[in-house]
Design a protein around this motif. Structure first.
Motif, PDB file in Angstrom:
ATOM      1  N   PRO A   1       3.531  14.459   2.914  1.00 17.10           N
ATOM      2  CA  PRO A   1       4.486  14.534   3.556  1.00 17.10           C
ATOM      3  C   PRO A   1       5.214  15.872   4.556  1.00 17.10           C
ATOM      4  O   PRO A   1       4.877  16.849   3.340  1.00 17.10           O
ATOM      5  CB  PRO A   1       5.979  13.885   2.462  1.00 17.10           C
ATOM      6  CG  PRO A   1       5.814  14.574   1.501  1.00 17.10           C
ATOM      7  CD  PRO A   1       4.095  14.609   1.645  1.00 17.10           C
TER       8      PRO A   1
ATOM      9  N   ALA B   1       8.020   6.848  13.719  1.00 18.09           N
ATOM     10  CA  ALA B   1       8.505   5.822  13.230  1.00 18.09           C
ATOM     11  C   ALA B   1       7.641   4.342  13.631  1.00 18.09           C
ATOM     12  O   ALA B   1       7.538   3.828  12.958  1.00 18.09           O
ATOM     13  CB  ALA B   1       9.769   5.391  12.795  1.00 18.09           C
TER      14      ALA B   1
ATOM     15  N   ARG C   1       6.636   6.826   7.898  1.00 16.52           N
ATOM     16  CA  ARG C   1       8.003   6.460   7.157  1.00 16.52           C
ATOM     17  C   ARG C   1       8.696   7.429   6.992  1.00 16.52           C
ATOM     18  O   ARG C   1       8.360   9.046   6.545  1.00 16.52           O
ATOM     19  CB  ARG C   1       7.981   6.061   5.845  1.00 16.52           C
ATOM     20  CG  ARG C   1       7.180   4.876   5.344  1.00 16.52           C
ATOM     21  CD  ARG C   1       6.435   4.900   4.406  1.00 16.52           C
ATOM     22  NE  ARG C   1       5.698   6.358   3.790  1.00 16.52           N
ATOM     23  CZ  ARG C   1       5.098   6.843   2.021  1.00 16.52           C
ATOM     24  NH1 ARG C   1       5.663   6.246   1.465  1.00 16.52           N
ATOM     25  NH2 ARG C   1       5.251   7.731   1.789  1.00 16.52           N
ATOM     26  N   VAL C   2      10.169   7.496   8.367  1.00 12.18           N
ATOM     27  CA  VAL C   2      10.802   8.309   8.224  1.00 12.18           C
ATOM     28  C   VAL C   2      11.813   8.488   7.945  1.00 12.18           C
ATOM     29  O   VAL C   2      12.983   7.689   8.162  1.00 12.18           O
ATOM     30  CB  VAL C   2      10.786   8.800  10.279  1.00 12.18           C
ATOM     31  CG1 VAL C   2      11.295   9.653  10.749  1.00 12.18           C
ATOM     32  CG2 VAL C   2       9.593   8.317  10.828  1.00 12.18           C
ATOM     33  N   LEU C   3      12.523   9.274   7.476  1.00 13.83           N
ATOM     34  CA  LEU C   3      13.791   9.561   7.090  1.00 13.83           C
ATOM     35  C   LEU C   3      14.823  11.039   7.675  1.00 13.83           C
ATOM     36  O   LEU C   3      14.239  12.510   7.893  1.00 13.83           O
ATOM     37  CB  LEU C   3      13.528  10.183   5.284  1.00 13.83           C
ATOM     38  CG  LEU C   3      14.896  10.649   4.706  1.00 13.83           C
ATOM     39  CD1 LEU C   3      16.312   9.668   5.080  1.00 13.83           C
ATOM     40  CD2 LEU C   3      15.466  11.041   3.760  1.00 13.83           C
TER      41      LEU C   3
ATOM     42  N   HIS D   1      19.237   1.986   5.528  1.00 10.20           N
ATOM     43  CA  HIS D   1      18.534   2.006   6.003  1.00 10.20           C
ATOM     44  C   HIS D   1      18.434   1.287   7.592  1.00 10.20           C
ATOM     45  O   HIS D   1      19.828   0.738   7.265  1.00 10.20           O
ATOM     46  CB  HIS D   1      16.725   0.358   5.902  1.00 10.20           C
ATOM     47  CG  HIS D   1      16.455   1.308   4.146  1.00 10.20           C
ATOM     48  ND1 HIS D   1      15.286   1.846   4.211  1.00 10.20           N
ATOM     49  CD2 HIS D   1      16.641   1.111   3.113  1.00 10.20           C
ATOM     50  CE1 HIS D   1      14.864   1.815   3.299  1.00 10.20           C
ATOM     51  NE2 HIS D   1      15.697   1.087   2.081  1.00 10.20           N
TER      52      HIS D   1
ATOM     53  N   SER E   1      10.429   1.140   9.080  1.00  9.76           N
ATOM     54  CA  SER E   1      10.442   2.634   8.838  1.00  9.76           C
ATOM     55  C   SER E   1      11.367   4.306   9.395  1.00  9.76           C
ATOM     56  O   SER E   1      10.777   4.902   8.765  1.00  9.76           O
ATOM     57  CB  SER E   1       8.890   2.968   8.735  1.00  9.76           C
ATOM     58  OG  SER E   1       7.916   1.804   8.752  1.00  9.76           O
TER      59      SER E   1
ATOM     60  N   GLU F   1       8.831   9.258  -0.560  1.00 10.98           N
ATOM     61  CA  GLU F   1       8.775   7.771   0.007  1.00 10.98           C
ATOM     62  C   GLU F   1       8.834   7.853   1.179  1.00 10.98           C
ATOM     63  O   GLU F   1       8.184   6.757   2.242  1.00 10.98           O
ATOM     64  CB  GLU F   1      10.233   7.056  -0.506  1.00 10.98           C
ATOM     65  CG  GLU F   1      10.268   6.517  -1.829  1.00 10.98           C
ATOM     66  CD  GLU F   1      11.835   6.842  -2.411  1.00 10.98           C
ATOM     67  OE1 GLU F   1      12.364   6.364  -1.673  1.00 10.98           O
ATOM     68  OE2 GLU F   1      12.473   7.010  -3.600  1.00 10.98           O
ATOM     69  N   TYR F   2       8.723   8.772   1.959  1.00 12.03           N
ATOM     70  CA  TYR F   2       8.252   9.055   3.801  1.00 12.03           C
ATOM     71  C   TYR F   2       7.120   9.830   3.092  1.00 12.03           C
ATOM     72  O   TYR F   2       6.127  10.858   3.019  1.00 12.03           O
ATOM     73  CB  TYR F   2       9.443   9.886   3.743  1.00 12.03           C
ATOM     74  CG  TYR F   2      10.438   9.596   3.415  1.00 12.03           C
ATOM     75  CD1 TYR F   2      11.208   7.547   4.212  1.00 12.03           C
ATOM     76  CD2 TYR F   2      11.371   9.435   1.871  1.00 12.03           C
ATOM     77  CE1 TYR F   2      12.021   6.933   3.877  1.00 12.03           C
ATOM     78  CE2 TYR F   2      12.497   9.057   1.789  1.00 12.03           C
ATOM     79  CZ  TYR F   2      12.717   7.311   3.287  1.00 12.03           C
ATOM     80  OH  TYR F   2      14.082   6.862   2.210  1.00 12.03           O
ATOM     81  N   ASP F   3       6.112   9.847   4.567  1.00 14.42           N
ATOM     82  CA  ASP F   3       5.994  10.263   5.543  1.00 14.42           C
ATOM     83  C   ASP F   3       6.725  11.458   6.003  1.00 14.42           C
ATOM     84  O   ASP F   3       5.982  13.067   6.417  1.00 14.42           O
ATOM     85  CB  ASP F   3       5.046   9.865   6.365  1.00 14.42           C
ATOM     86  CG  ASP F   3       4.470   9.216   6.063  1.00 14.42           C
ATOM     87  OD1 ASP F   3       3.714   8.721   4.690  1.00 14.42           O
ATOM     88  OD2 ASP F   3       4.450   7.522   6.263  1.00 14.42           O
TER      89      ASP F   3
ATOM     90  N   VAL G   1      10.176  13.534   7.182  1.00 16.78           N
ATOM     91  CA  VAL G   1      11.094  14.118   6.803  1.00 16.78           C
ATOM     92  C   VAL G   1      12.571  15.195   7.595  1.00 16.78           C
ATOM     93  O   VAL G   1      11.828  16.047   7.821  1.00 16.78           O
ATOM     94  CB  VAL G   1      12.072  14.758   5.502  1.00 16.78           C
ATOM     95  CG1 VAL G   1      13.273  14.825   5.194  1.00 16.78           C
ATOM     96  CG2 VAL G   1      11.563  13.850   3.902  1.00 16.78           C
TER      97      VAL G   1
END
Length: 276
Positions: free
Chosen positions: A26, A52, A57-59, A100, A105, A142-144, A146
């Motif tokens: 990530p 996304a 997966r983006v946060l 979410h 994503s 959990e994300y690709d 951040v």
């Protein structure tokens, strides 16, 4: 740009940003600029949505007390039960903070006005510069991507963001005065790198609010590209009424007006940054 301005520009940028050694996932990216009103949150939100859309997966971590990234992603900061303030200062887990969004994503760790008091409260906190890094480390697998939306200042919140990140993306408004804060930001990034986060580097400079009708905008772009080389994205983001309107509807530009110039630009920018 005249000779005096060009010379001043060299004084502002005493060193080149470090080239990326890897783009392995990530990636934790702080979106930072000490000058306000340069499209920092607009860039954070719209890049997140476009990345996304590319099936990553983006946060988004909203680390600005103004909470504009939170509201631009369709969440009312006043309705948030748990914010980044609670994560940093009340021991709440990042998992309990993340919400979410309505888009696949794409998630957000929201902010609210409580975060404004964190600058003062962090002064006496143990390990105060690394609190965000610890919080993100608990969920990063959990994300690709951040993306951390930083405040427009260098206080303990931004230092936390720079300590937590692997890389920094700097949005620059295509006007000469917008360059003045950049030299100061780059110096502060170097200080964080030296004392807190040896992995940190400036990976990306995004040219935003570009007005093709003005000669100065083109000159600023030319100077920045000449000095920073491949760190500067090829895609510029135009000034756009639609981009300005989208946050008030709680939507990234690709959902508010998918065919607009802003949507096209941020999709292209996302592909450059991800290498898609």
């Amino acid at each position: 740009m005249d000779q005096k301005q060009s010379g001043d520009l060299e004084d502002l940028f005493p060193f080149q940003p470090h080239p990326a050694s890897t783009n392995e996932l990530p990636r934790i990216i702080a979106i930072a600029n000490q000058k306000g009103g340069v499209g920092k949150t607009t860039t954070t939100v719209n890049l997140a949505a476009c990345i996304a859309e590319l099936n990553y997966r983006v946060l988004v971590v909203d680390f600005d007390p103004q909470a504009n990234a939170t509201s631009a992603l369709g969440i009312d900061p006043r309705s948030v039960d748990t914010s980044m303030y609670d994560v940093i200062l009340n021991g709440v887990t990042m998992t309990d903070c993340v919400l979410h969004t309505q888009w696949d994503s794409l998630a957000v760790a929201p902010s609210n006005l409580d975060l404004a008091g964190a600058e003062i409260e962090l002064v006496s906190a143990f390990n105060r510069e690394r609190l965000l890094a610890g919080a993100i480390s608990s969920v990063v697998s959990e994300y690709d991507f951040v993306l951390i939306d930083c405040p427009p200042s260098i206080g303990l919140l931004t230092v936390n963001a720079l300590t937590a990140a692997n890389e920094v993306l700097v949005p620059i408004q295509c006007e000469y005065l917008a360059l003045e804060g950049l030299g100061q930001l780059l110096s502060n990034v170097e200080r964080v790198k030296t004392h807190l986060n040896q992995e940190l580097y400036i990976s990306t400079i995004a040219l935003v609010m570009f007005d093709a009708r003005t000669k100065l905008a083109g000159q600023v772009v030319e100077e920045i590209r000449s000095h920073f080389g491949e760190r500067v994205c090829q895609q510029t983001v135009p000034r756009s009424v639609r981009l300005s309107e989208a946050p008030s509807y709680g939507q990234p530009i690709i959902y508010y007006d998918a065919s607009s110039r802003g949507a096209i630009a941020y999709r292209s920018l996302a592909k450059e940054i991800t290498g898609a």
